[in-house]
Each structure stands twice: as structure tokens, then as C-alpha cells.
Design a protein around this motif. Structure first.
Motif, PDB file in Angstrom:
ATOM      1  N   SER A 161      -1.933  30.151  25.582  1.00  0.00           N
ATOM      2  CA  SER A 161      -2.622  29.517  24.451  1.00  0.00           C
ATOM      3  C   SER A 161      -3.393  28.279  24.906  1.00  0.00           C
ATOM      4  N   ARG A 162      -2.862  27.573  25.898  1.00  0.00           N
ATOM      5  CA  ARG A 162      -3.562  26.391  26.407  1.00  0.00           C
ATOM      6  C   ARG A 162      -4.892  26.788  27.037  1.00  0.00           C
ATOM      7  N   GLU A 163      -4.942  27.977  27.658  1.00  0.00           N
ATOM      8  CA  GLU A 163      -6.176  28.428  28.303  1.00  0.00           C
ATOM      9  C   GLU A 163      -7.244  28.816  27.279  1.00  0.00           C
ATOM     10  N   VAL A 164      -6.833  29.501  26.207  1.00  0.00           N
ATOM     11  CA  VAL A 164      -7.825  29.980  25.238  1.00  0.00           C
ATOM     12  C   VAL A 164      -8.045  28.999  24.094  1.00  0.00           C
ATOM     13  N   ASP A 165      -7.105  28.077  23.892  1.00  0.00           N
ATOM     14  CA  ASP A 165      -7.202  27.096  22.800  1.00  0.00           C
ATOM     15  C   ASP A 165      -6.800  25.725  23.340  1.00  0.00           C
ATOM     16  N   PRO A 166      -7.624  25.151  24.237  1.00  0.00           N
ATOM     17  CA  PRO A 166      -7.227  23.900  24.918  1.00  0.00           C
ATOM     18  C   PRO A 166      -6.983  22.739  23.965  1.00  0.00           C
ATOM     19  N   THR A 167      -7.642  22.726  22.804  1.00  0.00           N
ATOM     20  CA  THR A 167      -7.436  21.616  21.863  1.00  0.00           C
ATOM     21  C   THR A 167      -6.182  21.811  21.019  1.00  0.00           C
ATOM     22  N   GLY A 168      -5.633  23.032  21.016  1.00  0.00           N
ATOM     23  CA  GLY A 168      -4.411  23.309  20.259  1.00  0.00           C
ATOM     24  C   GLY A 168      -4.608  23.413  18.762  1.00  0.00           C
ATOM     25  N   GLU A 169      -5.864  23.527  18.284  1.00  0.00           N
ATOM     26  CA  GLU A 169      -6.071  23.553  16.839  1.00  0.00           C
ATOM     27  C   GLU A 169      -5.764  24.917  16.228  1.00  0.00           C
ATOM     28  N   ARG A 170      -5.734  25.981  17.071  1.00  0.00           N
ATOM     29  CA  ARG A 170      -5.445  27.318  16.531  1.00  0.00           C
ATOM     30  C   ARG A 170      -4.010  27.754  16.815  1.00  0.00           C
ATOM     31  N   THR A 171      -3.252  26.933  17.481  1.00  0.00           N
ATOM     32  CA  THR A 171      -1.925  27.341  17.960  1.00  0.00           C
ATOM     33  C   THR A 171      -0.808  26.725  17.133  1.00  0.00           C
ATOM     34  N   PHE A 172       0.093  27.588  16.671  1.00  0.00           N
ATOM     35  CA  PHE A 172       1.334  27.156  16.032  1.00  0.00           C
ATOM     36  C   PHE A 172       2.473  27.436  17.014  1.00  0.00           C
ATOM     37  N   GLY A 173       3.200  26.387  17.389  1.00  0.00           N
ATOM     38  CA  GLY A 173       4.328  26.574  18.295  1.00  0.00           C
ATOM     39  C   GLY A 173       5.579  26.972  17.527  1.00  0.00           C
ATOM     40  N   VAL A 174       6.276  27.979  18.002  1.00  0.00           N
ATOM     41  CA  VAL A 174       7.520  28.433  17.379  1.00  0.00           C
ATOM     42  C   VAL A 174       8.615  28.405  18.440  1.00  0.00           C
ATOM     43  N   LEU A 175       9.666  27.713  18.132  1.00  0.00           N
ATOM     44  CA  LEU A 175      10.782  27.567  19.067  1.00  0.00           C
ATOM     45  C   LEU A 175      11.963  28.375  18.549  1.00  0.00           C
ATOM     46  N   THR A 176      12.375  29.370  19.316  1.00  0.00           N
ATOM     47  CA  THR A 176      13.483  30.235  18.909  1.00  0.00           C
ATOM     48  C   THR A 176      14.747  29.881  19.687  1.00  0.00           C
ATOM     49  N   LYS A 177      15.851  30.478  19.252  1.00  0.00           N
ATOM     50  CA  LYS A 177      17.147  30.365  19.959  1.00  0.00           C
ATOM     51  C   LYS A 177      17.641  28.928  20.054  1.00  0.00           C
ATOM     52  N   LEU A 178      17.353  28.138  19.015  1.00  0.00           N
ATOM     53  CA  LEU A 178      17.849  26.756  19.001  1.00  0.00           C
ATOM     54  C   LEU A 178      19.374  26.710  19.033  1.00  0.00           C
TER      55      LEU A 178
END
Length: 615
Positions: free
Chosen positions: A200-217
């Protein structure tokens, strides 16, 4: 339904129309342009990152295949449609329209079976997506694309290229500017090693299209937590991070209800000393609502572009419908009118080929200008008028009593025999033009777009045209042979009257020594005279044969090709007319799907324009 639900549900329906239009193979390409304009959510993560569990939590159903290694081997385009409370949940596949699945274990099996149908029962992957719609009161309107998990090593039965193939496939979705990236990373691994975040960092370097999801907390080591990530300190995105607690393997094995699992997830965050202050912004339910709300804002920004593409799609679909044709009436009079209109459309194209508006008619001129002259030049007159053959024919014509002055019977036999050779080129010209006309009929039938709907009528028109051409061909053959016979049956007297006499000028035939009637010079003169006459006839036939062929074949084909067919059609009853208008089932399916898509696009345009006014 709220404005937000209306907008997102509408986008879902448009995406379904795009999918259907693409599946049926429409000639226009606007559906792909429209699909690119519509925002969607791509779920990206490494193998065993918990992608499937996140999706199932958002849907509230256990329906995805599970196992070790690469389980998702084809993209799954999952469209969630929120229904009213109390309505039964069901799923429907794009490749099995109007076949609802209420048992979600069968949905899982069908995903697996449909994957195997393309990839085989191996671990191969395919970019061909599976389309699945789920209708439930427990979901939000949303389109999610589940992609194969990113991997670093090819396993048994997989080519070495599978690592790059998967990354290229995932990249083809997430690099689109309208794609929202749901980057799934397990909390019990260092976020710096996350495959999803790296891509996602490569295709969306500004992070405006990326939602981070953290599993297995819940699987992190005791005494540790993921607050640095969830609060954006470890890796900052413009969109918030969301923590998820999926069902454990034990819960999956026990078939724990997804609704119950959602409740347990809420309780986990509410009671957690580490995440309690973030509980209202954690969990699969919050993630679905967050994505839905974000989609609404994205859709609103894209409305002008979406409407523009929809208008273009409507124009192209209208053109498609014109090509496919409108539904046929069951009324016999209307059916007869339709058949006659189709015949006229074919006839117009056929005449255009003859008259030069389309290619092909020039081949008829080629028969007259090249083929006929070449055939006439190849006639064996050199042999026929050789000294030996002329002496033989003239002698046979004289019989027991030799000719006195000019061998008239010999001349007649030589000329009549020579003229018989013209029959071959004359008939060949008729046949050559006949072949051209048949080919133009075949091409005209194929080029008549309106006729493609009706294979039976196509065949009937072609058969009637060929039958008429055979009749014209026979008439043309008789006519050109008559021309040859006319030349043979009445010789041009003036031609022979102008020939020089075989006596000395000014001499008296009674007193001048007789010319040796059997000397070589005598027969050479006869051959020369016959050759001159044949050349004169050659010029005549070279001009008259084309006239006869055009009159008997080409003109008749232009004016009367389907006359007999029209007579027969007028006598048919409604049932027989209906058989001629029996459409190709595949084409009927295309028109039906095109009409549905056109209706949906028009409705979508109206709804978008009305919803966009509500703020």
C-alpha cells in the motif's frame, strides 16, 4: 434508508450492471470505464493475516473457504446489500443468476468449486474474478474485493512465478486511484514486515486511500499491546487504524455464530485495559460503518464523473440495442412488415455492392475486361486455320466435285467450326458473373446487421437469392449461346463481297489460265480471309456478351432478386412467419441483458442526480 445507504447501494447496483454487461460481451467498453470510476474496497494482506475472518465478521456469516497455504486463488468481488429487518439472508453468484443460496456452507462450497473450474484442483491462481452478492439486514451497503494473500515462497504444485503473479494481480486492483485499500496486518508480527503495508505504501504513498486493520490483538504476548500502531505512532495513515478480534480456531471448529462472535469482540475491547479507551472505534462492525461512511464521501466527490460515464454508457447501450434490434411483435401483420423491412435492408446492401458503394461489384467488370478477352485470345485458331486443317476442311466440303472459283462450302464450314469455339468463353463469362453474384449475396447477408438476429430468415433469404440467381444464370447462358449461334447461322455477306477475286486484274477469267485451286497460296488466302472474319466476330462478341450477361443476370438481380420470395412470404400464415423470425437464443439473452443494464443505468442516473441534491 439513509442518504448514505442509498448512495452506496446505488453504486453496488451499478457495479452489478457493469459486471453483467461485461459478462455478456457487449461491443461497447464503457462498462469498464464506469467500473473504474466507481470506488471499491480491496482487501489486501499476507497469507494467514486474518483476511477471511475480517470479511466474515463484516458480513456476519461463515462463508469463505479455509485451509493452509493459498486458499483464495481467484479475486472474490463481494457486494453487500442491506435489506430490511426480518428478511431472510441469501447469497447469489454472478455465474448462477437467479439461484439464491440460503445455506452459507453451500456458498463456501460453490466458491471452491467455481475456483476449481478455472484453476483445476491445484494451487494455481487466476485473475478471473468470482462475483458474489449477499443480501442481509446485518450488513452495510459495500463492495469488497477479496484478493489472494501475498506470499513470499511458492509451495508444492505452484510455479515459481506465483509470488510475482499474486503481487501483480493485487497491484492491478490497488493501484487504481478509486480503490480503497483495506490493509490487513496481524498484531502479533512487526508492522514493519507487513506485506499489506509495504504494497500500500508503494501505490498510495500519502496513505489517503489506505485503511489499516490490525488483527489477532488477542494473540499478542502478555504485557504487550498494539497502541503504537492503532494510535498512528508506529506508522501513520491519513485514515484511522482499526483493531479486530476474530474468532479463534476453536470457535471456528465449534461453528460459533458470527453474531455471537461480534458480541464477544465488543466485550473484549470494552473490557480491555489497553484498548478500552478506543473501544468505540474498534471492531468489525465499526470498520464496516467507517468504510461505508468514507465511501459516501468518496462517491459524492465522484458524482460528476460517474454521471458523465453513465451518460456515455447509456448512449452506447442505446446504440447496442439498435444493433441487437427491438423485440418482435406477435401480430402477423407486424411480423410480415418486419420481414419485408429486413429484406429491403439486405437488398439495399446487395445493390450497394453492385453499384460501387461497397466492394465486390468491380469483379463483374473484371470478368468482361480481363477474363473474357483473355479467354478469346486463347482460342486455338492458329491450329484451326493451319494449312493442313484448312485443306482438309475445304476438301471435305467439296466432296467428289471440286469447287470452281471460291470454295463457298469450305468457307462456311471453316467459319461455323471456328465460331463453335466462342461458346466456351461465352458460357465461362456467364458462370464467372454468377459466382460473383452469389458471393455478393453471401456477403450482403453477413453484413446486414439487422438479419443477424434471425438465422432462419437469413437462410431463407440466401436460399431464395441463390435460386433466383440460378434462374438468371440459365437465362444468361441461353442468351450468349444464341449470340454465338446467330453469328454462325447468318454470315456477313458484304465482308466476302469485298474480298479480291483470284484472277489477274483486268483479265478475262475465260482466257486467263486458271489458278491452281489446290496450291498452298490458295489455302493460305482462304485461311487469311476466315481469320479476318473471325476477328470481326471476336470484336462483336466481346462487346455483346457483356451486354447480354448484364441484361440477363446483373440487371435482373438488381431489380427482381427477391420478387418470388416476396410472393411466397405473402402467402404464409402467422405461425410460419414466426418461424422465420425465430431468434438466436444467445442474441435474445444479449438483448435482454442489455435492456436490463440500460434500464438500471437510467434509473441510476436519476437516483444519483436526486441523491446528490441531498446534503
Amino acid at each position: 434508508m439513509t442518504t448514505m445507504e442509498s448512495l452506496i447501494g446505488l453504486v453496488n447496483r451499478i457495479q452489478m450492471a457493469c459486471t453483467a454487461l461485461g459478462d455478456y460481451g457487449a461491443t461497447n467498453n464503457s462498462f469498464s470505464s464506469l467500473w473504474d470510476q466507481l470506488p471499491s474496497v480491496a482487501v489486501v494482506g499476507g497469507q494467514s493475516s486474518g483476511k477471511s475472518s475480517v470479511l466474515e465478521s463484516m458480513v456476519g456469516r461463515d462463508f469463505l473457504p479455509r485451509g493452509s497455504g493459498i486458499v483464495t486463488r481467484r479475486p472474490l468481488v463481494l457486494q453487500l446489500h442491506k435489506t430490511d429487518e426480518g428478511q431472510q439472508e441469501y447469497a447469489e453468484f454472478g455465474h448462477l443468476p437467479r439461484t439464491p443460496f440460503t445455506d452459507f456452507s453451500l456458498v463456501r462450497k460453490e466458491i471452491q468449486d467455481e475456483t476449481d473450474r478455472i484453476t483445476g484442483k491445484t494451487r494455481q491462481i487466476s485473475p478471473v474474478p468470482i462475483h458474489l452478492s449477499i443480501y442481509s439486514p446485518n450488513v452495510v451497503n459495500l463492495t469488497l474485493i477479496d484478493l489472494p494473500g501475498l506470499t513470499k515462497v511458492a509451495v508444492e504444485e505452484q510455479p515459481e512465478s506465483v509470488v510475482k503473479d499474486i503481487e501483480d494481480m493485487v497491484r492491478s486492483y490497488v493501484e487504481k486511484p478509486n480503490c480503497i485499500i483495506l490493509a490487513i496486518s496481524p498484531a502479533n508480527q512487526d508492522i514493519a514486515t507487513s506485506d499489506a503495508i509495504k504494497l500500500s505504501r508503494e501505490v498510495d504513498p500519502t496513505g489517503e486511500r489506505t485503511f489499516g486493520v490490525l488483527t489477532k490483538l488477542d494473540l499478542m504476548d502478555k504485557g504487550t499491546n498494539a497502541l503504537d500502531v492503532l494510535e498512528g505512532r508506529a506508522y501513520r495513515l491519513q485514515q484511522p487504524w482499526v483493531g479486530i478480534v476474530n474468532r479463534s480456531q476453536a470457535d471456528i471448529n465449534k461453528n460459533v455464530d458470527m453474531i455471537y462472535a461480534r458480541r464477544k469482540e465488543r466485550e473484549y475491547f470494552a473490557s480491555s485495559p489497553d484498548y478500552g479507551h478506543l473501544a468505540s472505534k474498534m471492531g468489525s462492525e465499526y470498520l464496516a460503518k467507517l468504510l461505508s461512511k468514507h465511501l459516501e464521501s468518496v462517491i459524492r466527490a465522484k458524482i460528476p464523473g460517474i454521471i458523465s460515464v453513465i451518460n456515455k454508457s447509456i448512449d452506447e447501450l442505446e446504440s447496442e440495442m439498435d444493433l441487437l434490434g427491438r423485440p418482435i411483435s406477435v401480430d402477423a401483420g407486424a411480423q410480415l412488415y418486419t420481414i419485408l423491412e429486413l429484406c429491403r435492408a439486405f437488398d439495399k446492401i446487395f445493390k450497394e455492392h453492385l453499384d460501387g458503394g461497397r466492394p465486390g461489384g468491380d469483379r463483374i467488370y473484371g470478368v468482361f475486361d480481363n477474363q473474357l478477352p483473355a479467354a478469346l485470345r486463347k482460342l486455338p485458331f492458329d491450329w484451326y486455320l493451319s494449312m493442313q486443317n484448312v485443306r482438309k476442311i475445304v476438301s471435305e466440303a467439296d466432296g467428289y466435285q471440286p469447287h470452281l472459283i471460291a470454295p463457298e462450302q469450305g468457307y462456311r464450314r471453316l467459319i461455323e467450326g471456328a465460331l463453335n469455339y466462342f461458346r466456351g468463353p461465352a458460357e465461362a463469362s456467364v458462370d464467372a458473373v454468377h459466382v460473383v453474384l452469389k458471393e455478393l449475396v453471401r456477403k450482403s447477408v453477413g453484413e446486414c446487421q439487422e438479419l443477424k438476429r434471425f438465422p432462419s430468415l437469413q437462410s431463407a433469404i440466401a436460399a431464395a437469392s441463390y435460386e433466383a440467381l440460378e434462374k438468371y444464370c440459365e437465362e444468361g447462358r441461353k442468351t450468349v449461346l444464341r449470340l454465338v449461334d446467330m453469328e454462325a447461322n447468318y454470315l456477313t455477306v458484304d465482308f466476302f463481297r469485298k474480298l479480291p477475286q483470284e484472277v489477274e486484274k483486268g483479265g478475262n477469267p475465260a482466257t486467263t489460265p486458271a489458278v491452281d485451286r489446290y496450291a498452298e497460296g490458295h489455302f493460305r488466302r482462304i485461311a487469311s480471309n476466315v481469320s479476318s472474319y473471325i476477328n470481326m466476330v471476336t470484336v462483336t462478341l466481346r462487346n455483346t456478351i457483356p451486354k447480354a450477361v448484364v441484361y440477363c443476370q446483373v440487371k435482373e438481380a438488381k431489380q427482381s432478386l427477391l420478387n418470388y420470395f416476396y410472393t411466397q412470404i405473402g402467402k404464409k400464415e402467422g405461425k410460419d412467419l414466426g418461424k422465420l423470425l425465430d431468434e438466436d437464443p444467445a442474441l435474445m439473452g444479449k438483448r435482454e441483458q442489455c435492456a436490463k443494464s440500460l434500464q438500471l443505468y437510467k434509473k441510476a442516473r436519476d437516483e444519483i442526480e436526486s441523491v446528490s441534491l441531498v446534503r
